[in-house]
Write a protein that holds these residues in place. Sequence first.
Motif, PDB file in Angstrom:
ATOM      1  N   THR A  29      -7.362  30.752  39.815  1.00 18.91           N
ATOM      2  CA  THR A  29      -7.690  31.615  38.678  1.00 18.91           C
ATOM      3  C   THR A  29      -9.196  31.703  38.432  1.00 18.91           C
ATOM      4  O   THR A  29      -9.694  32.765  38.060  1.00 18.91           O
ATOM      5  N   SER A  30      -9.916  30.607  38.653  1.00 22.99           N
ATOM      6  CA  SER A  30     -11.370  30.667  38.445  1.00 22.99           C
ATOM      7  C   SER A  30     -12.038  31.556  39.492  1.00 22.99           C
ATOM      8  O   SER A  30     -12.948  32.328  39.178  1.00 22.99           O
ATOM      9  N   GLN A  31     -11.572  31.489  40.735  1.00 20.62           N
ATOM     10  CA  GLN A  31     -12.115  32.365  41.783  1.00 20.62           C
ATOM     11  C   GLN A  31     -11.729  33.819  41.524  1.00 20.62           C
ATOM     12  O   GLN A  31     -12.520  34.725  41.759  1.00 20.62           O
ATOM     13  N   GLU A  32     -10.513  34.029  41.050  1.00 25.36           N
ATOM     14  CA  GLU A  32     -10.082  35.396  40.751  1.00 25.36           C
ATOM     15  C   GLU A  32     -10.987  36.028  39.694  1.00 25.36           C
ATOM     16  O   GLU A  32     -11.363  37.199  39.808  1.00 25.36           O
ATOM     17  N   LYS A  33     -11.338  35.264  38.683  1.00 28.67           N
ATOM     18  CA  LYS A  33     -12.232  35.786  37.627  1.00 28.67           C
ATOM     19  C   LYS A  33     -13.587  36.170  38.208  1.00 28.67           C
ATOM     20  O   LYS A  33     -14.165  37.187  37.829  1.00 28.67           O
ATOM     21  N   LYS A  34     -14.090  35.359  39.130  1.00 30.22           N
ATOM     22  CA  LYS A  34     -15.385  35.673  39.754  1.00 30.22           C
ATOM     23  C   LYS A  34     -15.306  36.961  40.559  1.00 30.22           C
ATOM     24  O   LYS A  34     -16.213  37.787  40.514  1.00 30.22           O
ATOM     25  N   VAL A  35     -14.223  37.132  41.298  1.00 29.85           N
ATOM     26  CA  VAL A  35     -14.055  38.341  42.112  1.00 29.85           C
ATOM     27  C   VAL A  35     -13.925  39.569  41.204  1.00 29.85           C
ATOM     28  O   VAL A  35     -14.519  40.616  41.473  1.00 29.85           O
ATOM     29  N   ALA A  36     -13.170  39.442  40.129  1.00 33.97           N
ATOM     30  CA  ALA A  36     -12.910  40.574  39.231  1.00 33.97           C
ATOM     31  C   ALA A  36     -14.106  40.914  38.353  1.00 33.97           C
ATOM     32  O   ALA A  36     -14.163  42.015  37.796  1.00 33.97           O
ATOM     33  N   ASN A  37     -15.058  40.031  38.253  1.00 39.94           N
ATOM     34  CA  ASN A  37     -16.177  40.185  37.336  1.00 39.94           C
ATOM     35  C   ASN A  37     -16.932  41.499  37.476  1.00 39.94           C
ATOM     36  O   ASN A  37     -17.301  42.108  36.494  1.00 39.94           O
ATOM     37  N   GLY A  38     -17.173  41.970  38.686  1.00 41.53           N
ATOM     38  CA  GLY A  38     -17.962  43.180  38.874  1.00 41.53           C
ATOM     39  C   GLY A  38     -17.164  44.449  39.050  1.00 41.53           C
ATOM     40  O   GLY A  38     -17.730  45.505  39.312  1.00 41.53           O
ATOM     41  N   ASP A  39     -15.848  44.372  38.906  1.00 41.99           N
ATOM     42  CA  ASP A  39     -14.986  45.541  39.136  1.00 41.99           C
ATOM     43  C   ASP A  39     -15.453  46.722  38.285  1.00 41.99           C
ATOM     44  O   ASP A  39     -15.669  46.591  37.096  1.00 41.99           O
ATOM     45  N   GLY A  40     -15.604  47.856  38.944  1.00 42.23           N
ATOM     46  CA  GLY A  40     -16.035  49.065  38.240  1.00 42.23           C
ATOM     47  C   GLY A  40     -17.528  49.296  38.316  1.00 42.23           C
ATOM     48  O   GLY A  40     -18.002  50.379  37.995  1.00 42.23           O
TER      49      GLY A  40
END
Length: 113
Positions: free
Chosen positions: A73-84
């Motif tokens: 979950t912590s890695q997922e948040k990092k990946v999703a951080n710049g979406d858009g």
Amino acid sequence: MTRHGSRREDRGKRKSLLWVAMLALVLLTSLLTACASQAQVDQAHANKAKLDQELTHARNDLGLPERLLTPVTSQEKKVANGDGGLTYDYDSAAKSYTSLYNQLLAIEQSAPQ
């Protein structure tokens, strides 16, 4: 004297124009490579949804404690951080979500039942 001065001015203008054209080409290339195709965007979002669905399954159906899921979950948040964002790399994001999904499956299989 005027002829030589005029030639130097012409060379200077050509050099300036060449630099402007090269800069425009570099900027255009950067913008085109930064823009993701819709297929890349869709794939990243689909892989994220698949990961989120599996996380829900791990929590609700398998009862895995959050401490086991935190690395994912912590890695997922990092990946999703710049979406858009303009420079967000959807292709890398899609691959990261797939990798995290596989990591989660390994956690589920190794967790005591």
